[in-house]
Design an enzyme around this catalytic site. Structure first.
Site, mmCIF file in Angstrom:
data_model
loop_
_atom_site.group_PDB
_atom_site.id
_atom_site.type_symbol
_atom_site.label_atom_id
_atom_site.label_comp_id
_atom_site.label_asym_id
_atom_site.label_seq_id
_atom_site.Cartn_x
_atom_site.Cartn_y
_atom_site.Cartn_z
ATOM 1 N N SER A 176 -3.260 -9.742 1.972
ATOM 2 C CA SER A 176 -2.966 -10.198 3.328
ATOM 3 C C SER A 176 -1.832 -11.221 3.746
ATOM 4 C CB SER A 176 -4.292 -11.061 3.493
ATOM 5 O OG SER A 176 -5.487 -10.239 4.057
ATOM 6 N N ASP A 223 0.764 -1.310 -0.021
ATOM 7 C CA ASP A 223 0.003 0.050 -0.005
ATOM 8 C C ASP A 223 0.994 1.216 -0.069
ATOM 9 O OD1 ASP A 223 -2.132 1.566 0.199
ATOM 10 O OD2 ASP A 223 -2.663 1.004 2.395
HETATM 11 P P1 ADP Z 1 -1.426 -7.036 3.975
HETATM 12 O O1 ADP Z 1 -1.673 -5.928 4.906
HETATM 13 O O2 ADP Z 1 -2.643 -7.028 3.045
HETATM 14 O O3 ADP Z 1 -0.745 -8.395 4.671
HETATM 15 P P2 ADP Z 1 1.336 -6.103 2.822
HETATM 16 O O4 ADP Z 1 1.587 -4.859 2.042
HETATM 17 O O5 ADP Z 1 1.765 -6.289 4.198
HETATM 18 O O6 ADP Z 1 -0.295 -6.308 2.972
HETATM 19 O O7 ADP Z 1 1.581 -7.400 2.130
HETATM 20 C C1 ADP Z 1 1.307 -8.011 1.105
HETATM 21 C C2 ADP Z 1 2.105 -8.744 0.282
HETATM 22 O O8 ADP Z 1 2.792 -7.591 -0.652
HETATM 23 C C3 ADP Z 1 3.334 -9.210 1.027
HETATM 24 O O9 ADP Z 1 3.575 -10.563 0.344
HETATM 25 C C4 ADP Z 1 4.646 -8.412 0.560
HETATM 26 O O10 ADP Z 1 5.746 -9.143 0.513
HETATM 27 C C5 ADP Z 1 4.075 -7.809 -0.809
HETATM 28 N N1 ADP Z 1 4.726 -6.649 -1.155
HETATM 29 C C6 ADP Z 1 5.113 -5.588 -0.400
HETATM 30 N N2 ADP Z 1 5.859 -4.595 -1.291
HETATM 31 C C7 ADP Z 1 5.263 -4.902 -2.506
HETATM 32 C C8 ADP Z 1 5.615 -4.525 -3.783
HETATM 33 N N3 ADP Z 1 6.290 -2.955 -3.901
HETATM 34 N N4 ADP Z 1 5.392 -5.242 -4.995
HETATM 35 C C9 ADP Z 1 4.483 -6.290 -4.567
HETATM 36 N N5 ADP Z 1 4.219 -7.043 -3.481
HETATM 37 C C10 ADP Z 1 4.750 -6.251 -2.526
#
Ligand code: ADP
Length: 332
Positions: A116, A33
């Site tokens: 998630s 996010d």
């Molecule tokens: P949530 O709160 O839904 O768990 P997160 O952002 O903490 O969301 O993580 C969701 C997934 O996105 C994780 O597997 C994380 O490794 C991944 N993630 C984080 N940054 C990026 C990015 N820039 N591009 C793709 N995936 C990402």
């Protein structure tokens, strides 16, 4: 290939839409996010402020501002609470609702992060399975190119048991290949017929063998394309059922169908063999028809052999495993 699993930063994806794993306020946060908001610029936050938040399992769409895609679909995944709080259904709903919005906007391509599976704590192997199951079902009914974007290898896990099983199979068979090739070299005796002949005779003198040979010769002139279409008919499948199950693009299938001498790549042949649920010997015949073989000195081939010999023909599950072992994926 309709479904891809790739390693990438989702903010760099040039798909029609990317999906954001947002929180219910839609006002930005950490993880993916944060990365999306940072890359999109302030305009995204201003647009999100007008949306009035989003419920868990639902999705809302904005434009992409400075990102290279056209839209951002914001969905709110469930927090993991041990699996008894309806998390799976909510997570499925995130993928379904996001895909629904992408369809409404006529997106041809969409990229998802593993929703998630970060701060919200959903176990990564289970989160991946949900993603693949829902997207896989969607692609049986709809035409779109969907990417599951894995940011770092550590955030990608298949089930421990499957990983251990495949590792063991690779170890056993890789070692065996070297012994086998030595044995093959030292064992070149003429083969005897074991069919209905009472006494052992050399194959070229055996009437039963000659009959089989004539039948086999009839199929020698068959091209890969003809063999594929014949097998689809024999299995009672429609073309669409076959290429969708194979994770093969409709356009590529049309090309194979219309070009009798089409030369497929090895992953394409294997994808069709998996879709047709061919046993190992028939899968190998199909590969030979296209000029390929499965080898025990190649990890990719051993993994394919593992799945076929266990009768596991789910192409997405196979691709999950191939990705986990850093191999190229099936489909085209
Ligand atoms: P949530 O709160 O839904 O768990 P997160 O952002 O903490 O969301 O993580 C969701 C997934 O996105 C994780 O597997 C994380 O490794 C991944 N993630 C984080 N940054 C990026 C990015 N820039 N591009 C793709 N995936 C990402």
């Amino acid at each position: 290939m309709p479904l891809h699993i790739i390693r990438q930063d989702i903010t760099r994806m040039e798909t029609d839409a990317i999906v954001n794993a947002a929180n219910p306020t839609l006002l930005g946060g950490g993880g993916v996010d944060g990365a999306i908001h940072k890359a999109a610029g302030k305009g995204l936050l201003l647009e999100c402020m007008k949306l009035g938040g989003c419920k868990i399992g639902m999705a809302k769409l904005t434009s992409a501002h400075k990102l290279p895609c056209r839209y951002v679909i914001h969905t709110v995944g469930p927090k993991w609470k041990g699996g008894t709080g309806g998390e799976k259904e909510l997570l499925k709903s995130c993928y379904r609702e996001s895909l629904k919005l992408a369809l409404e906007k006529e997106c041809k391509s969409v990229a998802f992060p593993l929703i998630s599976s970060g701060v919200y704590g959903y176990p990564k192997d289970k989160a991946l399975k949900v993603a693949i199951d829902v997207i896989g079902d969607f692609l049986l009914e709809n035409e779109m190119t969907v990417y599951i974007v894995i940011f770092d290898k550590a955030s990608y896990q298949i089930s421990e048991k499957l990983f251990a099983d495949i590792t063991e199979y690779i170890d056993d068979n890789y070692a065996f290949a070297h012994v086998e090739s030595r044995l093959e070299r030292s064992c070149r005796a003429p083969k005897m017929c074991s069919e209905s002949c009472a006494a052992p005779v050399f194959l070229d003198k055996c009437p039963t063998f000659s009959g089989t040979l004539i039948n086999n010769l009839a199929q020698i002139d068959e091209s890969f394309s003809q063999m594929l279409l014949r097998k689809i008919d024999e299995k009672g499948m429609t073309d669409a059922q076959c290429y969708k199950k194979a994770n093969i693009d409709r356009k590529l299938f049309s090309k194979i169908r219309s070009d009798v001498n089409y030369k497929p790549s090895k992953p394409t042949v294997i994808a069709f063999a998996i879709s047709l649920e061919l046993p190992l010997d028939e899968a190998e015949d199909m590969l030979k028809k296209a000029g390929f073989a499965l080898s025990h000195s190649n990890k990719f081939d051993i993994i394919i052999e593992y799945f076929i010999s266990k009768g596991k023909y789910d192409i997405h599950e196979i691709n999950e495993a191939l990705f986990a072992f850093d191999q190229s994926l099936l489909g085209a």
